[in-house]
Every structure is written in structure tokens, then in C-alpha cells.
Design an enzyme around this catalytic site. Structure first.
Site, short mmCIF file in Angstrom:
data_model
loop_
_atom_site.label_atom_id
_atom_site.label_comp_id
_atom_site.label_asym_id
_atom_site.label_seq_id
_atom_site.Cartn_x
_atom_site.Cartn_y
_atom_site.Cartn_z
N SER A 124 39.19 46.99 40.27
CA SER A 124 39.60 48.31 39.77
C SER A 124 39.86 49.26 40.92
O SER A 124 39.20 49.19 41.95
CB SER A 124 38.49 48.88 38.87
OG SER A 124 38.69 50.25 38.64
N TYR A 148 29.25 51.60 38.47
CA TYR A 148 30.28 50.68 37.96
C TYR A 148 31.23 50.28 39.10
O TYR A 148 31.43 49.08 39.35
CB TYR A 148 31.08 51.32 36.83
CG TYR A 148 32.42 50.64 36.62
CD1 TYR A 148 33.60 51.24 37.03
CD2 TYR A 148 32.49 49.35 36.09
CE1 TYR A 148 34.81 50.59 36.89
CE2 TYR A 148 33.69 48.71 35.95
CZ TYR A 148 34.86 49.33 36.36
OH TYR A 148 36.07 48.68 36.24
N LYS A 152 31.98 46.50 41.23
CA LYS A 152 33.28 45.88 41.54
C LYS A 152 33.41 45.66 43.04
O LYS A 152 33.83 44.60 43.51
CB LYS A 152 34.43 46.76 41.04
CG LYS A 152 34.55 46.84 39.52
CD LYS A 152 34.90 45.50 38.90
CE LYS A 152 35.16 45.63 37.40
NZ LYS A 152 35.45 44.34 36.76
#
Ligand code: WQD
Length: 348
Positions: A124, A148, A152
């Protein structure tokens, strides 16, 4: 090829599963359905008239996962499964690290155990943090600003180390910008549980009358209309990027990273206007305070994906809004929430 898709019942996963089937691949989906429903797979089977092997499974179930690999004889894995709400990750960091990072470690262990060395990983643009140095290239510094995004970034680092340790691995890291839209049929789309975190699903629910108005998170950014700018990309263009990455990896090993974006930015107000135009519905909004952690401007330099993969996004903001509305209007409450839907016949 025979492809295992983790998280294949979700928004981006389901659109990629459909595209993989239409490209002639055989697809097996595992998904724990924490943020999706099996209805998306049933509708893909209807749309493609092809069968999907589905198994409800959590990546933290190592033994169960290994049994899928033992039976599977997969050529490649496309890994979407993961929790992805930025705000929630800040209140539940351990759940995010366990689910996203430990779950991925289980997946990689099973791949290694069964000599499956080809992986496309759903990363992302959030790994770039609130960088204002746009357009963002694959070499832009990684500075994720929330748990979050850090999951990643950490998974990307794990994949880099894995690739360096064993030349048999072929790994594509795809950094998505802002995926929106839906398949043109309106039969599959984004179906967030609860209050949508992201702009498009929220705007779509206002258009559908499910919510009163959009709150614009700040209109005092240094942008033309003062609202935040993002690189929205149609989910079907994103799905095509996965096919291109899988094909790229067939004759190659190593690790490769690509930004999947359009290279164009749109402001919040531009999105609201485009959606009102596409839906023919008024989209009331009010301006509220900035959301902590938001960058003013974020959009991709997608040159590398075109140079290496021959891939670029084709659909514009108007098409994204038209297709997103097509899904929302046909499915005002998202997928049927009935629990009595039988999973696809061809279950593992
Ligand atoms: C877009 C713009 C908001 C909602 C996030 C994640 C990222 C990725 C994509 C998973 C911003 C504004 C939003 C609203 C608003 N997800 N906005 N009112 O924050 O760019 O990216 O989703 O991979 O990891 O960070 O997307 O849709 O939340 O926001 O004004 O109700 O819309 O401020 O400018 P974002 P978003």
C-alpha cells in the site's frame, strides 16, 4: 497457472479473482471472512461461469494452511488477506501485527515447505507515510506512520530478506494508491462493515441515502481547493496490474516493487462533484477538522509499472464513480448479509 488467492473474497481480492479466472487461470481462495462475505465468490462464479475452490481459513491456522498447500500444487500465490483500517490499527496494534505479519510468516513458511516460490503481495502507498514529495516513486522513502502501514512495511522488509536468502523466490510487491470503483456489472464491489473509513464508499452511501452528508476532513490544505488530493485508481485497473505482475514473474526470480496508481491526483471536492455527476444524486457535505496523519497530497509516479510490466491505469475518475455507483445503487446494503448462503459448491 493454478493460483492461491488469500483474502480473495474481499474488495480488491474478488475483482482480481474474477480477472484471473477470465485470464484462464485456476483459482483457489482462502479467506477468514472477517471483513468479507462468501457472496462475492458466488457472484463471481455466476459472472464467469467458472468454479472457484474456496476454503474458509485463517492464516494463523498453520496446520490448516499447510494442508491447503499440501493438496494444492500452486504455481503462484496472490496475498491480499490482511486487516487494513488505519484508525483501528492504532487502537488494536497487537491484533494487526499478529494478523498481518504473523499470518504472512505462516503463509511464507507453507510456501517454502511446498516449494511454491512465486508471490504477489498486496502492499500500500501508506508505506510512504505523509510524504509531501510527490509524485511518489518506488524509491521514495518508506516511513509508515500507523501500525497498519508499519505491518505492510515490515512485511516488505521480510520479503526483501527472504529474496536475498534464497534466489528461487520471485516476489512482486504492489503498492496500491486509492482503490475505488467496481466491476462494470455492479455485481461485486466494496462492502465495508460499519461506518466506511474511506472517502468513496462513504460518498456512495450518502448518494444512496444511507448517510446524511460527507464530512470533508479539512479544507485548509495547500491545494487548489484546500482539500486533500489522492491518486484514485479503478479496482479493475488494479486487478489487471496483478495479472501483469504474475506474468512478469513466470520467467524471473528476485524481488520487484511497483506503484499501482494513475499518476493523477483528485481532491475531495473533485471526487464529490464527480460522484454527484455520475449518480445524479446530491451529495451534501460539511467541512470538519483535519484527520490526524493525513497527507495533503499523495499520488503515484506509475512509470516503472509501465516500463517493466507494460501496465497502466485506463479508467478515469468519472468511470470510477459511475462503476462505484453502479454497485452501490444495485446493492444499497452491500452483499446479502444472510448467513444461510451456502458457500460455493466447489468447496475444498
Ligand atoms: C481520502 C481523502 C481524506 C473520508 C487510506 C489508507 C490507505 C489505503 C487507502 C489500505 C483524504 C478524505 C476521507 C471522509 C474525507 N487503505 N476523506 N472524508 O487516507 O488516502 O488512504 O485508504 O491500504 O492505507 O490510508 O484514503 O479514502 O480514507 O481518504 O474528507 O469521510 O478523503 O482526508 O484526503 P487515504 P481515504
Amino acid at each position: 497457472m493454478k493460483i492461491l488467492v488469500t483474502g480473495g473474497a474481499g474488495f480488491i481480492g474478488s475483482h482480481t479473482v474474477l480477472t484471473l479466472l477470465e485470464a484462464g487461470h485456476e483459482v483457489v481462495v482462502i479467506d477468514n471472512l472477517v471483513n468479507s462475505v462468501v457472496d462475492s465468490l458466488e457472484r463471481i462464479e455466476e459472472l464467469t461461469e467458472k468454479k472457484i475452490m474456496f476454503k474458509e481459513m485463517d492464516l494463523l491456522d498453520y496446520e490448516g494452511l499447510l494442508s491447503v498447500f499440501a493438496e494444492g500444487r500452486f504455481d503462484s500465490v496472490v496475498h491480499f488477506a490482511g486487516l487494513k483500517a488505519v484508525g483501528e490499527s492504532a487502537t488494536e496494534p497487537l491484533r494487526y501485527y499478529r494478523n498481518n505479519v504473523a499470518g504472512t510468516l505462516n503463509l511464507l513458511d507453507c510456501m517454502q515447505e511446498t516449494a511454491v516460490h512465486r508471490l504477489v503481495f498486496s502492499s500500500s502507498a501508506t508505506v510512504y507515510g505523509a510524504s509531501e514529495a510527490v509524485p511518489l516513486t518506488e524509491d521514495s522513502p518508506l516511513e509508515a506512520m500507523n501500525p497498519y502501514g508499519r505491518t505492510k512495511q515490515q512485511i516488505e522488509e521480510i520479503l526483501s530478506d527472504l529474496s536475498a536468502s534464497d534466489p528461487r523466490w520471485g516476489i512482486a510487491v504492489l503498492r496500491y494508491f486509492n482503490p475505488v470503483g467496481a466491476h462494470e456489472s455492479g455485481r461485486i464491489g466494496e462492502d465495508p462493515k460499519g461506518i466506511p473509513n474511506n472517502l468513496l464508499p462513504y460518498v456512495a452511501q450518502v448518494a444512496a441515502g444511507r448517510r446524511d452528508k460527507v464530512t470533508i476532513f479539512g479544507d485548509d490544505y495547500m491545494t487548489e481547493d484546500g482539500t486533500g488530493i489522492r491518486d484514485y485508481i479503478h479496482v479493475m485497473d488494479l486487478a489487471a496490474g496483478h495479472i501483469a505482475a504474475l506474468d512478469f514473474l513466470v520467467p524471473r526470480t528476485g524481488i520487484f516493487r511497483w506503484n499501482l496508481g494513475t499518476g493523477r491526483g483528485s481532491s475531495v471536492i473533485e471526487v464529490i462533484s464527480a460522484f454527484a455527476e455520475a449518480s445524479g444524486r446530491p451529495i451534501p457535505y460539511e467541512v470538519g477538522p483535519r484527520r490526524p496523519g493525513d497527507a495533503a497530497v499523495s499520488y503515484a509516479d506509475p512509470t516503472a509499472a509501465f516500463t517493466d510490466l507494460g501496465w497502466r491505469a485506463h479508467r478515469n475518475l468519472s468511470q470510477m464513480c459511475t462503476d462505484h455507483w453502479g454497485w452501490q445503487e444495485a446493492n444499497p446494503e452491500g452483499y446479502a448479509k444472510t448467513a444461510d448462503h451456502a458457500p460455493p459448491a466447489s468447496c475444498l
